[in-house]
Motif scaffolding. Structure first.
Motif, PDB file in Angstrom:
ATOM      1  N   VAL A  47       0.846  -1.204   0.000  1.00  0.00           N
ATOM      2  CA  VAL A  47       0.000   0.000   0.000  1.00  0.00           C
ATOM      3  C   VAL A  47       0.879   1.250   0.000  1.00  0.00           C
ATOM      4  CG1 VAL A  47      -1.761   1.283   1.278  1.00  0.00           C
ATOM      5  CG2 VAL A  47      -1.898  -1.202   1.126  1.00  0.00           C
ATOM      6  N   VAL A  48       1.933   1.252   0.820  1.00  0.00           N
ATOM      7  CA  VAL A  48       2.856   2.396   0.880  1.00  0.00           C
ATOM      8  C   VAL A  48       3.581   2.546  -0.452  1.00  0.00           C
ATOM      9  CG1 VAL A  48       4.936   3.318   2.013  1.00  0.00           C
ATOM     10  CG2 VAL A  48       3.110   2.266   3.393  1.00  0.00           C
ATOM     11  N   ASP A  49       4.055   1.434  -1.015  1.00  0.00           N
ATOM     12  CA  ASP A  49       4.726   1.485  -2.320  1.00  0.00           C
ATOM     13  C   ASP A  49       3.823   2.122  -3.375  1.00  0.00           C
ATOM     14  OD1 ASP A  49       6.896   0.191  -1.191  1.00  0.00           O
ATOM     15  OD2 ASP A  49       6.612  -1.689  -2.285  1.00  0.00           O
ATOM     16  N   GLU A  50       2.565   1.690  -3.402  1.00  0.00           N
ATOM     17  CA  GLU A  50       1.627   2.210  -4.396  1.00  0.00           C
ATOM     18  C   GLU A  50       1.396   3.716  -4.209  1.00  0.00           C
ATOM     19  OE1 GLU A  50      -0.682   2.873  -7.518  1.00  0.00           O
ATOM     20  OE2 GLU A  50       0.490   1.053  -7.181  1.00  0.00           O
ATOM     21  N   ALA A  51       1.343   4.169  -2.978  1.00  0.00           N
ATOM     22  CA  ALA A  51       1.146   5.603  -2.720  1.00  0.00           C
ATOM     23  C   ALA A  51       2.301   6.421  -3.311  1.00  0.00           C
ATOM     24  CB  ALA A  51       1.026   5.857  -1.218  1.00  0.00           C
ATOM     25  N   PHE A  52       3.527   5.942  -3.157  1.00  0.00           N
ATOM     26  CA  PHE A  52       4.674   6.643  -3.736  1.00  0.00           C
ATOM     27  C   PHE A  52       4.703   6.508  -5.252  1.00  0.00           C
ATOM     28  CE2 PHE A  52       6.133   6.743   0.603  1.00  0.00           C
ATOM     29  CZ  PHE A  52       6.820   7.947   0.679  1.00  0.00           C
ATOM     30  N   HIS A  53       4.438   5.313  -5.756  1.00  0.00           N
ATOM     31  CA  HIS A  53       4.447   5.102  -7.208  1.00  0.00           C
ATOM     32  C   HIS A  53       3.388   5.951  -7.902  1.00  0.00           C
ATOM     33  CE1 HIS A  53       6.436   0.924  -6.493  1.00  0.00           C
ATOM     34  NE2 HIS A  53       7.294   1.917  -6.365  1.00  0.00           N
ATOM     35  N   SER A  54       2.259   6.185  -7.227  1.00  0.00           N
ATOM     36  CA  SER A  54       1.186   6.980  -7.842  1.00  0.00           C
ATOM     37  C   SER A  54       1.594   8.432  -8.071  1.00  0.00           C
ATOM     38  CB  SER A  54      -0.090   6.908  -7.000  1.00  0.00           C
ATOM     39  OG  SER A  54       0.056   7.654  -5.812  1.00  0.00           O
ATOM     40  N   VAL A  55       2.630   8.896  -7.366  1.00  0.00           N
ATOM     41  CA  VAL A  55       3.131  10.259  -7.599  1.00  0.00           C
ATOM     42  C   VAL A  55       4.496  10.221  -8.285  1.00  0.00           C
ATOM     43  CG1 VAL A  55       1.788  11.343  -5.759  1.00  0.00           C
ATOM     44  CG2 VAL A  55       4.079  10.448  -5.233  1.00  0.00           C
ATOM     45  N   GLY A  56       4.825   9.064  -8.876  1.00  0.00           N
ATOM     46  CA  GLY A  56       6.043   8.937  -9.669  1.00  0.00           C
ATOM     47  C   GLY A  56       7.326   8.804  -8.871  1.00  0.00           C
ATOM     48  N   LEU A  57       7.244   8.329  -7.647  1.00  0.00           N
ATOM     49  CA  LEU A  57       8.428   8.222  -6.795  1.00  0.00           C
ATOM     50  C   LEU A  57       8.661   6.800  -6.314  1.00  0.00           C
ATOM     51  CD1 LEU A  57       7.773  11.362  -4.577  1.00  0.00           C
ATOM     52  CD2 LEU A  57       9.472  11.161  -6.399  1.00  0.00           C
ATOM     53  N   GLU A  58       9.903   6.521  -5.976  1.00  0.00           N
ATOM     54  CA  GLU A  58      10.245   5.261  -5.333  1.00  0.00           C
ATOM     55  C   GLU A  58      10.110   5.452  -3.825  1.00  0.00           C
ATOM     56  OE1 GLU A  58      10.904   2.205  -6.636  1.00  0.00           O
ATOM     57  OE2 GLU A  58      10.269   3.190  -8.477  1.00  0.00           O
ATOM     58  N   VAL A  59       9.822   4.385  -3.125  1.00  0.00           N
ATOM     59  CA  VAL A  59       9.646   4.442  -1.678  1.00  0.00           C
ATOM     60  C   VAL A  59      11.001   4.609  -0.999  1.00  0.00           C
ATOM     61  CG1 VAL A  59       8.700   3.243   0.316  1.00  0.00           C
ATOM     62  CG2 VAL A  59       7.687   2.905  -1.922  1.00  0.00           C
ATOM     63  N   PRO A  60      11.111   5.601  -0.099  1.00  0.00           N
ATOM     64  CA  PRO A  60      12.391   5.814   0.571  1.00  0.00           C
ATOM     65  C   PRO A  60      12.579   4.969   1.837  1.00  0.00           C
ATOM     66  CG  PRO A  60      10.889   7.562   1.156  1.00  0.00           C
ATOM     67  CD  PRO A  60      10.162   6.665   0.180  1.00  0.00           C
ATOM     68  N   THR A  61      12.064   3.735   1.833  1.00  0.00           N
ATOM     69  CA  THR A  61      12.220   2.871   3.004  1.00  0.00           C
ATOM     70  C   THR A  61      13.665   2.415   3.065  1.00  0.00           C
ATOM     71  OG1 THR A  61       9.928   2.146   2.884  1.00  0.00           O
ATOM     72  CG2 THR A  61      11.424   0.777   4.174  1.00  0.00           C
ATOM     73  N   GLN A  62      14.375   2.893   4.066  1.00  0.00           N
ATOM     74  CA  GLN A  62      15.776   2.545   4.219  1.00  0.00           C
ATOM     75  C   GLN A  62      15.988   1.484   5.288  1.00  0.00           C
ATOM     76  OE1 GLN A  62      18.081   6.088   4.781  1.00  0.00           O
ATOM     77  NE2 GLN A  62      17.428   6.959   2.852  1.00  0.00           N
ATOM     78  N   HIS A  63      15.010   1.305   6.160  1.00  0.00           N
ATOM     79  CA  HIS A  63      15.142   0.359   7.258  1.00  0.00           C
ATOM     80  C   HIS A  63      13.917  -0.557   7.249  1.00  0.00           C
ATOM     81  CE1 HIS A  63      18.398   2.908   8.619  1.00  0.00           C
ATOM     82  NE2 HIS A  63      17.579   3.931   8.475  1.00  0.00           N
TER      83      HIS A  63
END
Length: 146
Positions: A47-63
């Motif tokens: 769900v978080v990935d899709e929220a970022f992808h919907s605005v053209g961004l990669e998810v910044p999950t580093q941990h």
């Protein structure tokens, strides 16, 4: 398939985070934040990935961790990063600040099973108990909730 619940996601951060003064935050504004969250393949992460992808961004999950929300909250408290979590969970995390997302992002959970005529009585009873639990979206509510 029956919807069990849905919960809005919120941004969770320490009280000294630069975005604390904001009433709402855009997902795009979080692109430079180091996020703490679940690894790819987890339902909430999708769900978080899709929220970022919907605005053209990669998810910044580093941990990434496979534990639970209390452990994510502890890492946020220690300054490792911020997180995007279900609103209901954020309210159980004292000492942290929650900010609503400007565009609502919903986490939905469903109960999937075979038709009742194809499952045993014990399985049917378990599904009945789960679907009658507090917080479950009932069939009449599903049109309004979805």
């Amino acid at each position: 398939m029956s919807r069990l619940f849905e919960d809005s996601l919120v941004f969770l951060c320490r009280p000294d985070h630069p975005l604390v003064g904001c009433a709402r935050v855009d997902v795009a504004d979080l692109a430079r934040d180091a996020l703490v969250g679940f690894p790819p393949g987890f339902g909430l992460r999708s769900v978080v990935d899709e929220a970022f992808h919907s605005v053209g961004l990669e998810v910044p999950t580093q941990h990434e961790l496979t534990l639970g929300f209390p452990e994510i909250a502890e890492l946020v408290r220690r300054g490792v990063g911020s997180a995007i979590v279900p609103d209901s969970e954020s309210r159980r995390m004292p000492g942290l600040h929650r900010i609503e997302l400007a565009e609502p992002v919903l986490w939905r959970a469903y109960l999937a099973s075979r038709p009742s005529k194809e499952i045993g009585r014990a399985t049917a009873r378990l599904a009945e108990i789960i679907m009658s639990s507090p917080g479950t979206v009932h069939h009449g509510d599903e049109a309004r909730a979805g």
